[in-house]
Design a protein around this motif. Structure first.
Motif, PDB file in Angstrom:
ATOM      1  N   UNK A   1       0.827  -1.202   0.000  1.00  0.00           N
ATOM      2  CA  UNK A   1       0.000   0.000   0.000  1.00  0.00           C
ATOM      3  C   UNK A   1       0.863   1.255   0.000  1.00  0.00           C
ATOM      4  N   UNK A   2       1.910   1.263   0.824  1.00  0.00           N
ATOM      5  CA  UNK A   2       2.786   2.439   0.890  1.00  0.00           C
ATOM      6  C   UNK A   2       3.525   2.630  -0.427  1.00  0.00           C
ATOM      7  N   UNK A   3       3.989   1.541  -1.033  1.00  0.00           N
ATOM      8  CA  UNK A   3       4.708   1.672  -2.297  1.00  0.00           C
ATOM      9  C   UNK A   3       3.792   2.155  -3.416  1.00  0.00           C
ATOM     10  N   UNK A   4       2.524   1.751  -3.395  1.00  0.00           N
ATOM     11  CA  UNK A   4       1.581   2.298  -4.383  1.00  0.00           C
ATOM     12  C   UNK A   4       1.403   3.795  -4.177  1.00  0.00           C
ATOM     13  N   UNK A   5       1.342   4.209  -2.932  1.00  0.00           N
ATOM     14  CA  UNK A   5       1.243   5.651  -2.649  1.00  0.00           C
ATOM     15  C   UNK A   5       2.527   6.359  -3.074  1.00  0.00           C
ATOM     16  N   UNK A   6       3.661   5.696  -2.909  1.00  0.00           N
ATOM     17  CA  UNK A   6       4.932   6.275  -3.348  1.00  0.00           C
ATOM     18  C   UNK A   6       4.932   6.496  -4.852  1.00  0.00           C
ATOM     19  N   UNK A   7       4.375   5.552  -5.596  1.00  0.00           N
ATOM     20  CA  UNK A   7       4.305   5.713  -7.051  1.00  0.00           C
ATOM     21  C   UNK A   7       3.461   6.926  -7.431  1.00  0.00           C
ATOM     22  N   UNK A   8       2.393   7.160  -6.701  1.00  0.00           N
ATOM     23  CA  UNK A   8       1.543   8.315  -6.974  1.00  0.00           C
ATOM     24  C   UNK A   8       2.288   9.629  -6.769  1.00  0.00           C
ATOM     25  N   UNK A   9       3.347   9.593  -5.958  1.00  0.00           N
ATOM     26  CA  UNK A   9       4.106  10.814  -5.653  1.00  0.00           C
ATOM     27  C   UNK A   9       5.221  11.089  -6.658  1.00  0.00           C
ATOM     28  N   UNK A  10       5.355  10.243  -7.672  1.00  0.00           N
ATOM     29  CA  UNK A  10       6.369  10.453  -8.716  1.00  0.00           C
ATOM     30  C   UNK A  10       5.749  11.275  -9.836  1.00  0.00           C
ATOM     31  N   UNK A  11       6.376  12.384 -10.170  1.00  0.00           N
ATOM     32  CA  UNK A  11       5.826  13.187 -11.247  1.00  0.00           C
ATOM     33  C   UNK A  11       6.269  12.648 -12.608  1.00  0.00           C
ATOM     34  N   UNK A  12       5.635  13.104 -13.658  1.00  0.00           N
ATOM     35  CA  UNK A  12       5.928  12.620 -15.007  1.00  0.00           C
ATOM     36  C   UNK A  12       7.404  12.839 -15.341  1.00  0.00           C
ATOM     37  N   UNK A  13       8.038  11.802 -15.829  1.00  0.00           N
ATOM     38  CA  UNK A  13       9.466  11.854 -16.110  1.00  0.00           C
ATOM     39  C   UNK A  13      10.332  11.442 -14.938  1.00  0.00           C
ATOM     40  N   UNK A  14       9.720  11.260 -13.769  1.00  0.00           N
ATOM     41  CA  UNK A  14      10.470  10.923 -12.569  1.00  0.00           C
ATOM     42  C   UNK A  14      10.643   9.429 -12.381  1.00  0.00           C
ATOM     43  N   UNK A  15      11.327   9.077 -11.293  1.00  0.00           N
ATOM     44  CA  UNK A  15      11.741   7.699 -11.046  1.00  0.00           C
ATOM     45  C   UNK A  15      11.278   7.232  -9.672  1.00  0.00           C
ATOM     46  N   UNK A  16      10.755   6.003  -9.646  1.00  0.00           N
ATOM     47  CA  UNK A  16      10.499   5.288  -8.401  1.00  0.00           C
ATOM     48  C   UNK A  16      11.599   4.253  -8.254  1.00  0.00           C
ATOM     49  N   UNK A  17      12.341   4.315  -7.150  1.00  0.00           N
ATOM     50  CA  UNK A  17      13.479   3.431  -6.926  1.00  0.00           C
ATOM     51  C   UNK A  17      13.224   2.603  -5.670  1.00  0.00           C
ATOM     52  N   UNK A  18      13.117   1.288  -5.848  1.00  0.00           N
ATOM     53  CA  UNK A  18      12.800   0.390  -4.736  1.00  0.00           C
ATOM     54  C   UNK A  18      13.897  -0.654  -4.617  1.00  0.00           C
TER      55      UNK A  18
END
Length: 212
Positions: free
Chosen positions: A128-145
């Motif tokens: 759930x937290x990681x899905x919320x983290x993805x929502x916080x990435x703006x267009x062109x940005x990166x989610x790093x896990x």
């Protein structure tokens, strides 16, 4: 430090974890963050579960404006001191959050979740937290896990803990066509436990870019 919310069990556990010793981690940034973020154009970054602040300081030193959050007040205090000593305190905002209950506002060029595991997490809480983290990435940005694939080699009595695979993480995220997986890798490396044990551990890393 801005306000946040934390459930008693989560905050109590992590406060005890950090208060048990004067310094838990080495003070060096996580190597998978360094490997994957070194070539990124600096912008705004969100560091989830920042601990004692090594990743946030490293990012700030490379020109990022960082928001760094943790549930432990003790960890945040040490992280802020580390940032000030390194000369990057003005480039980092530290905030207390139990991420299952509250999440920083805004969108970021990089959202980093390094070894975001918790023995007191509820079922599906990490996903759930990681899905919320993805929502916080703006267009062109990166989610790093980055995550652990299993126990270190020196651990003999292994608790019944499930370490999510990269495919499981991607399935939980369910990101769709707006995202591109740039890195999907398992890395074996030498680790040193806070109590001093040294051994090998396999970690996983996902770098996912929001392309639109």
């Amino acid at each position: 430090m801005s306000e946040g919310t934390a459930t008693g069990n989560t905050q109590e556990f992590w406060e005890g974890f950090y208060q048990d010793r004067d310094q838990v981690w080495t003070g060096n940034p996580n190597p998978l963050l360094v490997r994957e973020a070194a070539g990124l154009e600096p912008g705004t970054a969100l560091d989830l579960g920042c601990g004692e602040g090594a990743d946030a300081v490293w990012l700030a030193g490379r020109g990022w404006r960082v928001t760094a959050v943790d549930v432990s007040v003790t960890a945040l205090r040490r992280a802020a001191a580390h940032a000030d000593e390194a000369g990057f305190g003005e480039h980092i905002t530290f905030a207390e959050h139990d991420l299952a209950q509250s999440f920083p506002e805004g969108v970021f060029d990089l959202v980093s979740a390094q070894f975001f595991h918790s023995p007191v997490a509820r079922e599906q809480e990490r996903a759930k937290v990681l899905r919320r983290a993805a929502e916080a990435v703006q267009r062109g940005g990166v989610l790093l896990i980055a995550g652990h694939a299993g126990w270190p080699s020196f651990v003999e009595h292994r608790h019944d803990v499930h370490f999510p695979t990269m495919d499981e993480v991607l399935a939980d995220l369910a990101l769709g066509a707006d995202w591109s997986v740039e890195t999907k890798d398992a890395v074996e490396r030498e680790v040193t436990w806070p109590e001093g044990q040294v051994g090998l551990r396999t970690d996983t890393v996902l770098r996912i870019r929001r392309v639109r």
